[in-house]
Design an enzyme around this catalytic site. Structure first.
Site, PDB file in Angstrom:
ATOM      1  N   LYS A  51      58.510 102.685  69.761  1.00  0.00           N
ATOM      2  CA  LYS A  51      57.625 101.935  68.844  1.00  0.00           C
ATOM      3  C   LYS A  51      56.172 102.045  69.306  1.00  0.00           C
ATOM      4  CE  LYS A  51      57.172  97.359  69.372  1.00  0.00           C
ATOM      5  NZ  LYS A  51      55.774  96.889  69.534  1.00  0.00           N
ATOM      6  N   ASN A  52      55.946 101.859  70.603  1.00  0.00           N
ATOM      7  CA  ASN A  52      54.562 101.788  71.093  1.00  0.00           C
ATOM      8  C   ASN A  52      53.917 103.147  71.305  1.00  0.00           C
ATOM      9  OD1 ASN A  52      54.822  99.092  70.893  1.00  0.00           O
ATOM     10  ND2 ASN A  52      54.987  98.684  73.095  1.00  0.00           N
ATOM     11  N   CYS A  99      48.430  85.917  69.228  1.00  0.00           N
ATOM     12  CA  CYS A  99      49.845  85.887  68.864  1.00  0.00           C
ATOM     13  C   CYS A  99      50.523  84.980  69.882  1.00  0.00           C
ATOM     14  CB  CYS A  99      50.441  87.297  68.891  1.00  0.00           C
ATOM     15  SG  CYS A  99      50.615  87.925  70.545  1.00  0.00           S
ATOM     16  N   ARG A 132      44.917  87.723  73.048  1.00  0.00           N
ATOM     17  CA  ARG A 132      44.882  89.150  72.713  1.00  0.00           C
ATOM     18  C   ARG A 132      43.513  89.592  72.168  1.00  0.00           C
ATOM     19  NH1 ARG A 132      50.274  90.719  71.790  1.00  0.00           N
ATOM     20  NH2 ARG A 132      49.589  92.875  72.014  1.00  0.00           N
ATOM     21  N   ASP A 185      56.667  94.310  79.106  1.00  0.00           N
ATOM     22  CA  ASP A 185      57.611  94.268  77.976  1.00  0.00           C
ATOM     23  C   ASP A 185      59.064  94.216  78.433  1.00  0.00           C
ATOM     24  OD1 ASP A 185      55.653  96.458  75.799  1.00  0.00           O
ATOM     25  OD2 ASP A 185      55.435  94.362  76.382  1.00  0.00           O
ATOM     26  N   ARG A 237      61.266  93.924  64.370  1.00  0.00           N
ATOM     27  CA  ARG A 237      59.992  94.626  64.556  1.00  0.00           C
ATOM     28  C   ARG A 237      60.121  95.730  65.590  1.00  0.00           C
ATOM     29  NH1 ARG A 237      54.830  90.946  65.271  1.00  0.00           N
ATOM     30  NH2 ARG A 237      54.074  93.081  65.401  1.00  0.00           N
TER      31      ARG A 237
END
Ligand code: EPZ
Length: 420
Positions: free
Chosen positions: A22-23, A117, A122, A307, A399
């Protein structure tokens, strides 16, 4: 609102296919703004964030045609709108990655400030300072970042006071179309940075040093077509490695790259978990039956990834002995703690560190997710808990994890999605 129900206590065994990262995919898709030619990305994961980025890019005018069966997305084309609206940006912070490409490609951009968030405020000040170093004029008005440049951006020296993945990516993409040479010092070193550099190179940019803290980029007047495979997702890999370890199982993670997870493998080895490269992937199981308390501190790559912090904490909840987990990247990334505690975990938070004292078994409970990785740590805890765990707000999971329950059920987990 969908929920996930897990009946824990089963040792998982079998194999799981690891998808595209994803990243890596998100910045790579933003790179589609840099060219009017066709950029095709392969090994595309099917995730809500990917769809959000495609929607954002389409409203900028460029193609973003996803072929789900082929797992590709075709990008590139003319930019017809330079505004990234709040209602899209607030859904996904990575939207800020269109800022650098837009101002580099067409000399202007108006991108909503992403806002904070669950895991922190952020800010995007490093993105802004970096673009100013390349000659962009930046003003903030009404919650939007307005960037403009008269003519092409100019290559320059960007020195980051601390490591930022997104800011490094924004500057790399802007520099790829800037006039002259850009040097980024204290650059992020993640595999996703290296993947973006490889893609920009395939499009005709000259990028050296990706993977180190010093990246040099010679800008071009235009970038061309390319087809680029997205690297496997190291955080998805680490997450399922914990699923194998926490249930006392044995799983082959197909397509995973052990080199991308050296720090995770080291910490898991301290905890008694063996990760070995095997059959084109990584085999994960407990080395000799016991899970041991081990310490972890999150750091920029190649350190232990933030993460993976919540997932590792879930594992330590059922280890023999104590563990200390320290979060140095985000200021509020312990929201999984109260939920794990409701499942019987013994965790004490002291500032940026949490002390976990392992218990023999967690007990299932209805729990609430607050961000992507906190959500999955609750699923992992549920796999090892006695009884039934219901994880609410499953949209967080969608997500970043493709077919999570199907992949776990395929290894024997008693897990299902329930609506309503
Ligand atoms: C990327 O976020 C990832 N997201 C995050 O993954 C990941 O946790 C993070 O990098 C760190 O590895 C994507 O790649 C889409 P940062 P990013 O800029 O780029 C502060 C997930 O779960 N900062 O490296 O936003 C920031 O607040 C997500 O997949 C500034 O102060 O992270 C944080 O404390 C979560 N000013 C620290 O730096 C800035 O201008 C590192 O953030 C930028 C960042």
């Amino acid at each position: 609102m969908d929920r996930i129900r897990i009946r824990g206590g089963r040792a998982l065994s079998g194999s799981i296919d690891i998808g595209g990262a994803k990243n890596a995919a998100l910045p790579l898709m933003a790179a589609g703004l840099l060219t009017d030619q066709r950029l095709t990305l392969t090994n595309l994961p099917a995730l809500a964030d990917i769809d959000t980025m495609a929607t954002l890019l389409r409203q900028h005018g460029i193609a973003a045609e996803i072929d789900r069966a082929a797992r590709t997305v075709s990008l590139g084309g003319a930019v017809t709108n330079t505004e990234a609206p709040y209602d899209l940006v607030r859904k996904m912070r990575a939207s800020v990655l269109v800022l650098g490409p837009l101002v580099a490609r067409v000399g202007e951009a108006r991108v909503s400030l992403p806002g904070g968030c669950a895991i922190g405020t952020r800010p995007v000040d490093l993105h802004i300072k970096g673009l100013q170093a390349l000659g962009a004029e930046i003003t903030l008005d009404g919650g939007y970042i307005r960037a403009a440049s008269k003519g092409r951006l100019r290559g320059g020296k960007v020195v980051f006071p601390f490591v930022s993945v997104g800011a490094t990516e924004n500057i790399m993409m802007a520099a790829a179309l800037a006039e002259g040479e850009t040097e980024i010092l204290n650059a992020a070193r993640e595999p996703e940075i290296q993947d973006l550099a490889a893609c920009l190179g395939a499009m005709g940019a000259e990028v050296q040093g990706a993977g180190t803290d010093r990246i040099r980029i010679i800008g071009k007047a235009a970038l061309g077509a390319a087809t680029h495979p997205i690297i496997p997702d190291r955080i998805e890999t680490g997450t399922y490695a914990v699923a194998a370890a926490i249930t006392g199982g044995d799983i082959l993670l197909r397509g995973a790259r052990l080199d991308d997870l050296a720090a995770v493998a080291r910490v898991l080895a301290d905890a008694g978990v063996a990760m070995t490269a095997e059959a084109g992937g990584i085999r994960v199981r407990r080395a000799n039956g016991a899970l041991l308390g081990a310490d972890a501190m999150t750091e920029p790559y190649p350190g232990f990834p933030t993460d993976m912090q919540a997932q590792f904490m879930a594992l330590m909840c059922v280890a023999d002995g104590a563990s200390m987990v320290t979060e140095t990247i985000f200021e509020n990334r312990f929201m999984h703690v109260p939920e794990l505690t409701r499942m019987g975990a013994h965790i004490n938070v002291h500032g940026a560190s949490a002390i976990i004292r392992g218990v023999p078994r967690l007990s299932g409970a209805p729990v609430m997710a607050t961000d992507l990785r906190a959500s999955v740590s609750l699923v992992l805890a549920g796999l090892a808990a006695t009884g039934e765990t219901i994880v609410n707000r499953v949209y967080h999971l969608d997500r970043g994890y493709e077919r999570l329950e199907a992949k776990l059920a395929g290894c024997g987990a008693d897990i299902e999605r329930v609506g309503g």
